[in-house]
Design an enzyme around this catalytic site. Structure first.
Site, PDB file in Angstrom:
ATOM      1  N   GLU A   1      83.519 -35.689  19.837  1.00  0.00           N
ATOM      2  CA  GLU A   1      84.812 -35.249  19.303  1.00  0.00           C
ATOM      3  C   GLU A   1      84.921 -33.741  19.505  1.00  0.00           C
ATOM      4  O   GLU A   1      84.638 -32.954  18.605  1.00  0.00           O
ATOM      5  CB  GLU A   1      84.924 -35.622  17.832  1.00  0.00           C
ATOM      6  CG  GLU A   1      84.829 -37.125  17.589  1.00  0.00           C
ATOM      7  CD  GLU A   1      84.816 -37.475  16.120  1.00  0.00           C
ATOM      8  OE1 GLU A   1      85.889 -37.773  15.566  1.00  0.00           O
ATOM      9  OE2 GLU A   1      83.731 -37.445  15.517  1.00  0.00           O
TER      10      GLU A   1
ATOM     11  N   LYS B   1      86.788 -31.428  16.965  1.00  0.00           N
ATOM     12  CA  LYS B   1      86.431 -31.502  15.550  1.00  0.00           C
ATOM     13  C   LYS B   1      85.911 -30.156  15.062  1.00  0.00           C
ATOM     14  O   LYS B   1      85.193 -29.451  15.768  1.00  0.00           O
ATOM     15  CB  LYS B   1      85.362 -32.578  15.350  1.00  0.00           C
ATOM     16  CG  LYS B   1      85.141 -32.993  13.907  1.00  0.00           C
ATOM     17  CD  LYS B   1      84.198 -34.186  13.845  1.00  0.00           C
ATOM     18  CE  LYS B   1      84.038 -34.709  12.432  1.00  0.00           C
ATOM     19  NZ  LYS B   1      83.135 -35.889  12.390  1.00  0.00           N
TER      20      LYS B   1
ATOM     21  N   GLU C   1      78.652 -31.778  14.706  1.00  0.00           N
ATOM     22  CA  GLU C   1      79.753 -32.672  14.362  1.00  0.00           C
ATOM     23  C   GLU C   1      80.548 -33.099  15.595  1.00  0.00           C
ATOM     24  O   GLU C   1      81.201 -34.138  15.590  1.00  0.00           O
ATOM     25  CB  GLU C   1      80.690 -31.995  13.358  1.00  0.00           C
ATOM     26  CG  GLU C   1      80.106 -31.813  11.975  1.00  0.00           C
ATOM     27  CD  GLU C   1      79.932 -33.137  11.252  1.00  0.00           C
ATOM     28  OE1 GLU C   1      80.783 -34.030  11.434  1.00  0.00           O
ATOM     29  OE2 GLU C   1      78.943 -33.289  10.522  1.00  0.00           O
TER      30      GLU C   1
ATOM     31  N   GLU D   1      78.135 -46.685  10.066  1.00  0.00           N
ATOM     32  CA  GLU D   1      77.950 -45.532  10.947  1.00  0.00           C
ATOM     33  C   GLU D   1      76.487 -45.130  10.931  1.00  0.00           C
ATOM     34  O   GLU D   1      75.874 -45.049   9.865  1.00  0.00           O
ATOM     35  CB  GLU D   1      78.761 -44.304  10.485  1.00  0.00           C
ATOM     36  CG  GLU D   1      80.246 -44.363  10.682  1.00  0.00           C
ATOM     37  CD  GLU D   1      80.907 -43.042  10.276  1.00  0.00           C
ATOM     38  OE1 GLU D   1      80.212 -42.000  10.248  1.00  0.00           O
ATOM     39  OE2 GLU D   1      82.104 -43.064   9.968  1.00  0.00           O
TER      40      GLU D   1
END
Length: 302
Positions: free
Chosen positions: A232, A235, A241, A178
């Site tokens: 996302e 999230k 994030e 990642e």
């Protein structure tokens, strides 16, 4: 699964073997960022699950085509600056050693989630953002190895190599499972901008396309996966994030990093196309096989 070989075998048969050979499954990542983040019980469970899953694929004669591994965050390291000083944290050593011994035996890589974005955010006063973004900069010098680093990602990878050598696993390959940069963040996350995210991932693309190694390991081609394909939006946590994606949650492009032929449709999220993108070696064929979140399976196209 961590305590039962039968459960591991059932899981492999149902979730892996049943999809072969139509689906090209090249690896199974057991958990994500467990060591150094979660408690000892979870760490023990990780080691048990890895061993049982490998035993299952071995009995099914799948071990020649499917690797077993797990991805680690920077939390497994006691320090990483300069890169040559990096060692594993004392609180993960007993579990890490068991994993590395198995991975060394079966030929699995050390998987690292490397985020110059997070490192920069933790110390913006002392880290040059250009160093984190692959931009022209003075870089850093490692006095022990006498090596110069012009970008942080290479330094993070070589720090992992240093920790592996210290632990007795010098020959193990490091793969970046990642890496990415947030395109939006909260008020205190000033570096999370579209421009910085575009710059990082565009330069990452160029860095990987060179098929070069790091200063410490020049003959080992750097391999990496961008995080992530989609934002996302559900999230929790800081706004950053939820904003690591190349695409927004509605399917529209978050920002362009130079891939010709990309089309998006905010009206119909099922219509997301990658047109005319040639498979030019490792980077091009794998760039979009990225972890959207903490995946259990890495389904890697060849």
């Amino acid at each position: 699964m961590s305590t039962s070989e039968d459960n591991a075998m059932s899981w492999i048969k149902e979730n892996v073997q049943s999809f072969l050979p139509e689906t090209k499954i090249r690896g199974i990542a057991v958990g994500n960022e467990v060591l150094g983040v979660l408690d000892d019980e979870s760490s023990e469970a990780l080691v048990g699950a890895v061993k049982n899953l490998y035993s299952a694929i071995q009995k099914l004669h799948l071990d020649d085509v499917i690797q077993i591994t797990t991805a680690h965050s920077q939390a497994v390291f006691a320090n990483s600056y300069p890169p040559s000083s990096c060692i594993f944290n004392d609180n993960v050593v007993q579990y890490m050693k068991q994993l590395l011994e198995l991975f060394s035996k079966i030929g699995s890589p050390f998987c690292l989630n490397a985020y110059p974005f997070l490192a920069y955010m933790s110390d913006p006063e002392n880290i040059d953002i250009n160093y984190a973004l692959f931009q022209p900069t003075q870089g850093i010098y490692d006095p022990k190895t006498k090596l110069h680093y012009d970008n942080m990602l290479d330094a993070q990878i070589d720090a992992a190599y240093a920790a592996l050598e210290d632990a007795g696993f010098k020959n193990m390959e490091v793969i970046v499972t990642e890496t990415g940069w947030a395109s939006r963040g909260d008020d205190h996350e000033a570096a999370a901008t579209v421009n910085n995210a575009r710059t990082y991932n565009y330069n990452l693309r160029k860095r990987l396309a060179k098929k070069k190694g790091t200063p410490l390991m020049p003959k080992r081609v750097v391999k990496g996966y961008v995080f992530a394909i989609f934002n996302e939006d559900l999230k929790s946590g800081a706004a950053s994030e939820r904003n690591f994606g190349l695409f927004k949650a509605d399917g529209s492009i978050a920002y362009d990093i130079g891939f010709h032929g990309l089309e998006s449709s905010a009206a119909d999220t099922s219509r997301l196309f990658f047109k005319g993108i040639p498979a030019r070696g490792w980077f091009w064929s794998h760039f979009f096989a990225s972890a959207i979140s903490a995946l259990t399976l890495l389904l890697l196209s060849s």
